[in-house]
Design a protein around this motif. Structure first.
Motif, mmCIF file in Angstrom:
data_model
loop_
_atom_site.group_PDB
_atom_site.id
_atom_site.type_symbol
_atom_site.label_atom_id
_atom_site.label_comp_id
_atom_site.label_asym_id
_atom_site.label_seq_id
_atom_site.Cartn_x
_atom_site.Cartn_y
_atom_site.Cartn_z
ATOM 1 N N VAL A 6 36.862 52.917 35.042
ATOM 2 C CA VAL A 6 36.607 52.932 33.605
ATOM 3 C C VAL A 6 36.155 54.344 33.267
ATOM 4 C CG1 VAL A 6 35.271 51.919 31.723
ATOM 5 C CG2 VAL A 6 35.929 50.505 33.690
ATOM 6 N N SER A 7 36.838 54.972 32.310
ATOM 7 C CA SER A 7 36.490 56.364 32.017
ATOM 8 C C SER A 7 36.451 56.616 30.510
ATOM 9 C CB SER A 7 37.487 57.318 32.670
ATOM 10 O OG SER A 7 38.741 57.254 32.037
ATOM 11 N N ARG A 8 35.765 57.672 30.158
ATOM 12 C CA ARG A 8 35.708 58.138 28.779
ATOM 13 C C ARG A 8 35.718 59.663 28.803
ATOM 14 N NH1 ARG A 8 36.465 53.467 28.449
ATOM 15 N NH2 ARG A 8 35.586 51.974 26.978
ATOM 16 N N GLN A 101 34.946 44.447 42.145
ATOM 17 C CA GLN A 101 34.807 43.014 41.924
ATOM 18 C C GLN A 101 33.809 42.380 42.883
ATOM 19 O OE1 GLN A 101 38.433 40.712 41.932
ATOM 20 N NE2 GLN A 101 37.441 39.058 40.799
ATOM 21 N N LEU A 102 33.812 42.763 44.146
ATOM 22 C CA LEU A 102 32.935 42.202 45.170
ATOM 23 C C LEU A 102 32.934 40.677 45.095
ATOM 24 C CD1 LEU A 102 30.071 44.833 44.893
ATOM 25 C CD2 LEU A 102 31.939 44.781 46.556
ATOM 26 N N ASP A 103 31.788 40.049 44.846
ATOM 27 C CA ASP A 103 31.701 38.583 44.830
ATOM 28 C C ASP A 103 31.842 37.992 43.430
ATOM 29 O OD1 ASP A 103 31.315 38.457 47.582
ATOM 30 O OD2 ASP A 103 29.147 38.722 47.390
ATOM 31 N N LEU A 104 32.307 38.761 42.477
ATOM 32 C CA LEU A 104 32.400 38.289 41.099
ATOM 33 C C LEU A 104 33.676 37.484 40.879
ATOM 34 C CD1 LEU A 104 31.462 41.605 39.257
ATOM 35 C CD2 LEU A 104 29.934 39.719 39.851
ATOM 36 N N THR A 105 33.593 36.531 39.977
ATOM 37 C CA THR A 105 34.809 35.839 39.545
ATOM 38 C C THR A 105 35.630 36.824 38.713
ATOM 39 O OG1 THR A 105 33.887 35.065 37.445
ATOM 40 C CG2 THR A 105 33.529 33.642 39.402
ATOM 41 N N ASP A 106 36.864 36.467 38.429
ATOM 42 C CA ASP A 106 37.702 37.334 37.594
ATOM 43 C C ASP A 106 37.079 37.547 36.219
ATOM 44 O OD1 ASP A 106 39.501 37.537 39.681
ATOM 45 O OD2 ASP A 106 40.950 36.135 38.818
ATOM 46 N N ASP A 107 36.503 36.485 35.636
ATOM 47 C CA ASP A 107 35.863 36.612 34.324
ATOM 48 C C ASP A 107 34.635 37.518 34.385
ATOM 49 O OD1 ASP A 107 37.755 35.009 33.083
ATOM 50 O OD2 ASP A 107 36.519 33.200 33.140
ATOM 51 N N GLU A 108 33.814 37.382 35.423
ATOM 52 C CA GLU A 108 32.627 38.227 35.582
ATOM 53 C C GLU A 108 33.034 39.689 35.782
ATOM 54 O OE1 GLU A 108 29.531 35.064 37.673
ATOM 55 O OE2 GLU A 108 31.015 36.098 38.918
ATOM 56 N N GLU A 110 35.767 41.115 34.693
ATOM 57 C CA GLU A 110 36.238 41.615 33.409
ATOM 58 C C GLU A 110 35.063 41.945 32.490
ATOM 59 O OE1 GLU A 110 38.717 43.109 30.737
ATOM 60 O OE2 GLU A 110 39.362 42.380 32.704
ATOM 61 N N ARG A 111 34.044 41.077 32.456
ATOM 62 C CA ARG A 111 32.849 41.342 31.640
ATOM 63 C C ARG A 111 32.141 42.605 32.113
ATOM 64 N NH1 ARG A 111 32.308 35.754 31.620
ATOM 65 N NH2 ARG A 111 30.830 35.777 33.336
ATOM 66 N N ASP A 112 32.035 42.790 33.430
ATOM 67 C CA ASP A 112 31.412 44.008 33.969
ATOM 68 C C ASP A 112 32.166 45.253 33.496
ATOM 69 O OD1 ASP A 112 29.210 43.067 35.312
ATOM 70 O OD2 ASP A 112 29.904 43.674 37.299
ATOM 71 N N ALA A 113 33.482 45.220 33.586
ATOM 72 C CA ALA A 113 34.286 46.373 33.179
ATOM 73 C C ALA A 113 34.118 46.657 31.690
ATOM 74 C CB ALA A 113 35.751 46.142 33.527
#
Length: 132
Positions: A6-8, A101-108, A110-113
């Motif tokens: 993720v960049s800006r 992603q590590l241990d996150l679900t796909d939804d988690e 995506e929320r992190d990103a």
């Protein structure tokens, strides 16, 4: 496990972006995914209240390469390494945060990103406002 960069792009020098982002006192103003309170210091370790609870944060040593990697130790004791780079860009600087992603679900994941993107947007606004 997947990763996402993720960049800006920020209209400021890489040095000014690095210096602002590397200053622990500035974390609560832009890094909502990490710091929701003032930073407490214990040696090289920073303590903050985060959305995950009270966490410790350790950044790499200050450097001339724009590296802002940091380890976040969660309340569970699990430590997560977050690679972050500030580099030169034709329009000023670009900051890149690698979300894993590590241990996150796909939804988690995506929320992190999304949260990281929002945090980088806040960082961009703050640094660009300082340039005016």
């Amino acid at each position: 496990m997947q990763s996402r960069h993720v960049s800006r792009v920020i209209s400021a020098s890489p040095q000014s972006v690095y210096e602002f982002a590397a200053n622990p006192d500035n974390l609560p103003s832009w890094a909502s995914g990490l710091a929701q309170s003032d930073v407490t210091r214990e040696g090289d370790t920073l303590w903050v209240e985060s959305p995950m609870g009270r966490v410790s944060v350790r950044f790499v040593e200050p450097n001339e390469f724009g590296i802002l990697d940091h380890d976040v130790t969660l309340p569970s004791g699990v430590s997560v390494t977050n690679p972050v780079r500030v580099m030169s860009h034709p329009d000023g600087a670009e900051i890149v945060f690698t979300v894993r992603q590590l241990d996150l679900t796909d939804d988690e994941f995506e929320r992190d990103a999304v949260t990281v993107g929002e945090d980088l947007d806040r960082l961009r606004r703050l640094v660009e406002d300082l340039q005016r």
